[in-house]
Design a protein around this motif. Structure first.
Motif, PDB file in Angstrom:
ATOM      1  N   ALA A   1      -8.519  -7.018  -7.465  1.00  0.00           N
ATOM      2  CA  ALA A   1      -7.150  -6.537  -7.303  1.00  0.00           C
ATOM      3  C   ALA A   1      -7.015  -5.100  -7.789  1.00  0.00           C
ATOM      4  CB  ALA A   1      -6.189  -7.451  -8.063  1.00  0.00           C
ATOM      5  N   LEU A   2      -7.624  -4.796  -8.930  1.00  0.00           N
ATOM      6  CA  LEU A   2      -7.567  -3.437  -9.463  1.00  0.00           C
ATOM      7  C   LEU A   2      -8.285  -2.459  -8.539  1.00  0.00           C
ATOM      8  CD1 LEU A   2      -6.660  -1.650 -11.794  1.00  0.00           C
ATOM      9  CD2 LEU A   2      -8.836  -2.172 -12.941  1.00  0.00           C
ATOM     10  N   GLN A   3      -9.403  -2.901  -7.967  1.00  0.00           N
ATOM     11  CA  GLN A   3     -10.148  -2.055  -7.041  1.00  0.00           C
ATOM     12  C   GLN A   3      -9.325  -1.752  -5.792  1.00  0.00           C
ATOM     13  OE1 GLN A   3     -13.883  -3.786  -5.864  1.00  0.00           O
ATOM     14  NE2 GLN A   3     -14.271  -2.262  -4.275  1.00  0.00           N
ATOM     15  N   ILE A   4      -8.605  -2.753  -5.283  1.00  0.00           N
ATOM     16  CA  ILE A   4      -7.773  -2.562  -4.085  1.00  0.00           C
ATOM     17  C   ILE A   4      -6.643  -1.580  -4.371  1.00  0.00           C
ATOM     18  CG2 ILE A   4      -6.148  -3.718  -2.535  1.00  0.00           C
ATOM     19  CD1 ILE A   4      -7.924  -6.224  -2.783  1.00  0.00           C
TER      20      ILE A   4
ATOM     21  N   ALA B   1       6.184   0.580 -11.864  1.00  0.00           N
ATOM     22  CA  ALA B   1       6.885  -0.530 -11.198  1.00  0.00           C
ATOM     23  C   ALA B   1       6.512  -0.620  -9.726  1.00  0.00           C
ATOM     24  CB  ALA B   1       8.393  -0.360 -11.345  1.00  0.00           C
ATOM     25  N   LEU B   2       6.255   0.522  -9.079  1.00  0.00           N
ATOM     26  CA  LEU B   2       5.915   0.523  -7.656  1.00  0.00           C
ATOM     27  C   LEU B   2       4.550  -0.104  -7.379  1.00  0.00           C
ATOM     28  CD1 LEU B   2       7.270   4.045  -6.633  1.00  0.00           C
ATOM     29  CD2 LEU B   2       8.207   1.824  -6.004  1.00  0.00           C
ATOM     30  N   ARG B   3       3.755  -0.318  -8.393  1.00  0.00           N
ATOM     31  CA  ARG B   3       2.479  -1.014  -8.228  1.00  0.00           C
ATOM     32  C   ARG B   3       2.641  -2.535  -8.300  1.00  0.00           C
ATOM     33  NH1 ARG B   3      -2.088   2.263  -9.161  1.00  0.00           N
ATOM     34  NH2 ARG B   3      -3.286   0.480  -9.927  1.00  0.00           N
ATOM     35  N   GLN B   4       3.768  -2.994  -8.826  1.00  0.00           N
ATOM     36  CA  GLN B   4       3.940  -4.427  -9.070  1.00  0.00           C
ATOM     37  C   GLN B   4       4.034  -5.287  -7.801  1.00  0.00           C
ATOM     38  OE1 GLN B   4       3.456  -5.695 -12.118  1.00  0.00           O
ATOM     39  NE2 GLN B   4       3.017  -3.534 -12.566  1.00  0.00           N
ATOM     40  N   PRO B   5       4.751  -4.840  -6.733  1.00  0.00           N
ATOM     41  CA  PRO B   5       4.753  -5.680  -5.523  1.00  0.00           C
ATOM     42  C   PRO B   5       3.355  -5.954  -4.976  1.00  0.00           C
ATOM     43  CG  PRO B   5       6.512  -4.072  -5.414  1.00  0.00           C
ATOM     44  CD  PRO B   5       5.693  -3.715  -6.616  1.00  0.00           C
ATOM     45  N   CYS B   6       2.499  -4.943  -4.956  1.00  0.00           N
ATOM     46  CA  CYS B   6       1.129  -5.141  -4.493  1.00  0.00           C
ATOM     47  C   CYS B   6       0.365  -6.067  -5.441  1.00  0.00           C
ATOM     48  CB  CYS B   6       0.410  -3.793  -4.387  1.00  0.00           C
ATOM     49  SG  CYS B   6      -1.315  -3.930  -3.874  1.00  0.00           S
TER      50      CYS B   6
ATOM     51  N   ALA C   1       0.818  -1.212   0.000  1.00  0.00           N
ATOM     52  CA  ALA C   1       0.000   0.000   0.000  1.00  0.00           C
ATOM     53  C   ALA C   1       0.851   1.260   0.000  1.00  0.00           C
ATOM     54  CB  ALA C   1      -0.931  -0.010   1.213  1.00  0.00           C
ATOM     55  N   THR C   2       1.902   1.274   0.817  1.00  0.00           N
ATOM     56  CA  THR C   2       2.729   2.481   0.929  1.00  0.00           C
ATOM     57  C   THR C   2       3.451   2.790  -0.379  1.00  0.00           C
ATOM     58  OG1 THR C   2       3.019   2.108   3.299  1.00  0.00           O
ATOM     59  CG2 THR C   2       4.601   3.558   2.217  1.00  0.00           C
ATOM     60  N   LEU C   3       3.880   1.755  -1.094  1.00  0.00           N
ATOM     61  CA  LEU C   3       4.548   1.986  -2.374  1.00  0.00           C
ATOM     62  C   LEU C   3       3.607   2.657  -3.374  1.00  0.00           C
ATOM     63  CD1 LEU C   3       6.529  -1.372  -2.836  1.00  0.00           C
ATOM     64  CD2 LEU C   3       7.411   0.846  -2.118  1.00  0.00           C
TER      65      LEU C   3
END
Length: 537
Positions: free
Chosen positions: A473-476, A454-459, A425-427
Motif C-alpha cells: 500500500a505504501l509503495q502504491i 488527509a488527501l492520502r487517506q481515501p486511497c 490517485a488524483t487526490l
C-alpha cells in the motif's frame, strides 16, 4: 392554573461546554460514523447491518443511507454526527456522489487539527493553512481531466459506486445512449415488481387533460389530435367568449385545437366540454407546465418547438395565425401530453438551449431549480426516457428511487465537468503538486500539511479494504506521488492499468465538492471554542 395529572410538562434545557470536551465529543461522533463509512468505501467494500424502526434489519453499503438516520446516545457525539450528515448532504446536492470521500476527508482533517491544537498551535493559524492548501489543490485538480476519453468511463465507474440490481445499470446506460447527457430521464415508481425503460423522441409535458370529458378514447383516457393548432397563453381563461373566439377561428381552418393555458375555469371550461360533445371541433386543453416565473419560460420553450408564440394579451378577437404552433400529432392523456414531430423554429430553439444552459451554470441554484432547468433543456432537445423502477415493497422502492436519482445526477455532473483517474490517485498527485508549489513559495504551514496528509487517506482506505499489506500500500501511494505518472492500481485485477481503459475514474466535480466541503466544515469546527446542546426534561 390546574394541571391534569396525565399531562407532562417539558422544559428545554441548554447544556454548554466551554472546554475541549464538547468538541472532542463531537469529533468522536464524526469518527464513529466515518468508521462505518470507511468499511463501505471502494470496490472491495463491505456491508453494514442497519436496523429500521418497526421493520427488519437490512444490509446496506450506500453511504447516504447509512448516514441519513444515524444517531448516538451522547448529545455531543450526536452533534458531531449532524455535522457530518450536513456535509454529506451538501456534497450530494453538488455532485450526486462523493459522500464517502467527504466523510473520510472531514474525519482526517479534524483529527489532525485537534492533534495540532493539543500541541499548542493557534486554531486561526490552522484555519488559514487549511484554506490556503484547499485553494491550491482545487486549482491543480482540473489539470488531470481528460474530456476526450472519459464519457463511457464516467458512466460505468459511477454505476459501480452504488449497489443496484444488474438490470437497472444497463437501463441507465441505454437511456443515456438514447437521449444523451442533456436529454430528460424521468425516474418514476412502477406498479410492477420489475423495472422498465421507455424512450420517446418527442416533446413530453407532465400535464394532462384539464377534464376527462375531453378524452376521445374513454377506454385509455386519451385524445389524439392530428396536425392541431396549438394556442399558448400564460393567462387564466374564464369567459366563454374567449374560448368561442378560438374554436370559431380554428373551425374555419378545418383544424383541431390544443389550448395550453395557466388554467381554464368556469364558463370557458363548460363551453369546451360542450363543443367536444357536440363534435363541433376536435379540441383538448391542458394546464401550462411549471409555475411562477418558470411557467412563462416553459411556454416560450414550447412555442419555439412548435413554431408559435405565447399570447400574453386578452382574447377579444381573432388571433394572428403566427401565434399558433403546429405539430404532426399531439397525444393528450390524463397525466401527460406528447408532441410528435413538432414544427419547430430551429433558430429559436438554439437560442433557448443556449439560454437555459447559461442559467444552469449559476452555482446559486438549488438542486431542485437545477433539475427544473435540466428538464427544460431535455424538452428543447425533444429527447425523453422514462425509467420505471420496480421493487418488492415500499421500503425497497424508496431506497431504489433515491439511489437511481443520485447516480443519474452524479453521471450528468461527471459528463459535464469531466473525469480524472480514480482509486485515490488524483487526490495524492494533486496534494503532492500543491505541496511542492507552496513549498517553493515558502507558504507551507501546519494547517496545509493536515490537508495534504488527509488527501492520502481515501486511497489508504481503498487499499486497506482490498486487504493489501501495508508495504505494498505504501509503495502504491508513493508511486501516485509521481505527478507525471497517469497509471492507477486496479484493485479488481490487482495490477497497474490505464484508468480510462479500466473505467476507474472519478468525477472532477465529485472530488472538488468533497475537498471543498470537508475542508470548509473542518476549519470552522476547529475554530470553535464551545459546544451547546439542547434537550428536553
Amino acid at each position: 392554573m390546574m394541571v391534569r395529572p396525565d399531562h407532562v410538562l417539558a422544559r428545554v434545557l441548554s447544556d454548554s461546554t466551554f472546554t475541549t470536551n464538547g468538541l472532542l465529543g463531537m469529533a468522536s461522533g464524526i469518527r464513529i460514523l466515518a468508521r462505518l463509512v470507511r468499511c463501505c468505501y471502494g470496490p472491495k467494500k463491505r456491508l453494514v447491518v442497519m436496523t429500521r424502526k418497526l421493520d427488519s434489519p437490512v444490509l446496506v453499503s450506500d453511504t447516504y443511507l447509512i448516514c441519513k438516520d444515524f444517531e448516538l446516545e451522547d448529545r455531543h457525539q450526536t452533534m458531531g454526527v449532524r455535522v457530518l450528515q450536513a456535509a454529506i448532504s451538501t456534497v450530494n446536492q453538488a455532485a450526486g456522489d462523493g459522500a464517502a470521500t467527504a466523510a473520510i476527508l472531514l474525519d482526517s482533517i479534524i483529527e489532525g487539527g485537534l492533534r495540532q491544537i493539543r500541541y499548542g498551535i493557534d486554531p486561526a493559524i490552522l484555519r488559514n493553512g487549511i484554506d490556503l492548501a484547499t485553494r491550491q489543490v482545487l486549482q491543480v485538480l482540473p489539470r488531470y481531466v481528460q474530456h476526450a476519453r472519459d464519457d463511457r468511463c464516467v458512466v460505468t465507474a459511477l454505476l459501480r459506486t452504488v449497489s443496484l440490481d444488474r438490470q437497472i445499470p444497463g437501463m441507465i446506460e441505454d437511456a443515456l445512449d438514447a437521449v444523451g447527457a442533456d436529454g430528460i430521464i424521468l425516474v418514476r415508481e412502477s406498479r410492477k415488481t420489475f423495472s422498465e425503460l421507455a424512450v420517446a423522441d418527442a416533446l413530453q409535458l407532465d400535464n394532462g387533460l384539464v377534464m376527462m370529458l375531453l378524452a376521445k378514447d374513454t377506454l385509455n383516457g386519451e385524445t389524439r389530435l392530428e396536425e392541431p393548432y396549438i394556442f399558448l397563453t400564460d393567462k387564466v381563461i374564464v369567459l366563454a367568449h374567449e374560448i368561442r373566439v378560438l374554436i370559431e377561428q380554428v373551425s374555419a381552418l378545418n383544424g383541431s385545437l390544443l389550448i395550453v393555458a395557466k388554467d381554464i375555469e368556469g364558463e370557458a371550461l363548460s363551453l369546451l366540454g360542450t363543443s367536444h360533445l357536440a363534435e363541433t371541433i376536435s379540441v383538448a386543453a391542458i394546464q401550462a407546465p411549471e409555475y411562477g416565473d418558470q411557467r412563462l419560460e416553459a411556454l416560450r420553450d414550447v412555442a419555439a418547438l412548435t413554431g408559435g408564440m405565447v399570447y400574453e394579451g386578452r382574447l377579444c378577437g381573432p388571433i394572428p395565425e403566427e401565434f399558433f404552433g403546429r405539430a404532426d400529432e399531439v397525444v393528450v392523456t390524463k397525466c401527460s401530453t406528447t408532441f410528435v414531430r413538432p414544427h419547430s423554429d430551429s433558430s429559436q430553439v438554439e437560442l433557448r438551449i443556449v439560454e437555459v444552459r447559461q442559467q444552469s451554470v449559476d452555482e446559486r441554484l438549488s438542486q431542485y431549480d437545477r433539475e427544473r432547468r435540466e428538464k427544460r433543456l431535455g424538452n428543447l432537445l425533444c429527447k425523453t426516457a422514462t425509467l420505471s423502477v420496480g421493487a418488492q415493497n415500499d421500503v425497497e422502492m424508496g431506497e431504489l428511487l433515491e439511489k437511481v436519482r443520485r447516480v443519474l445526477y452524479a453521471i450528468r455532473t461527471g459528463l459535464k465537468h469531466g473525469a480524472v483517474p480514480g482509486a485515490g490517485a488524483t487526490l495524492i498527485r494533486a496534494a503532492a503538486e500543491a505541496e511542492a508549489s507552496l513549498a517553493a513559495d515558502g507558504k507551507t504551514s501546519a494547517g496545509a500539511n493536515i490537508v495534504f496528509k488527509a488527501l492520502r487517506q481515501p486511497c489508504r482506505q481503498l487499499l486497506r479494504n482490498a486487504a493489501l499489506d501495508d508495504a505494498l500500500a505504501l509503495q502504491i501511494m508513493d508511486h501516485y506521488s509521481a505527478v507525471d505518472d497517469n497509471e492507477i492500481y486496479d484493485l479488481e485485477r490487482r495490477c497497474w492499468a490505464d484508468p480510462y481503459e479500466s473505467c476507474v475514474v472519478d468525477s472532477l466535480q465529485t472530488l472538488s465538492s468533497a475537498i471543498q466541503t470537508a475542508s470548509s466544515v473542518a476549519s470552522v469546527f476547529l475554530s470553535a471554542n464551545a459546544a451547546m446542546s439542547q434537550h428536553l426534561v
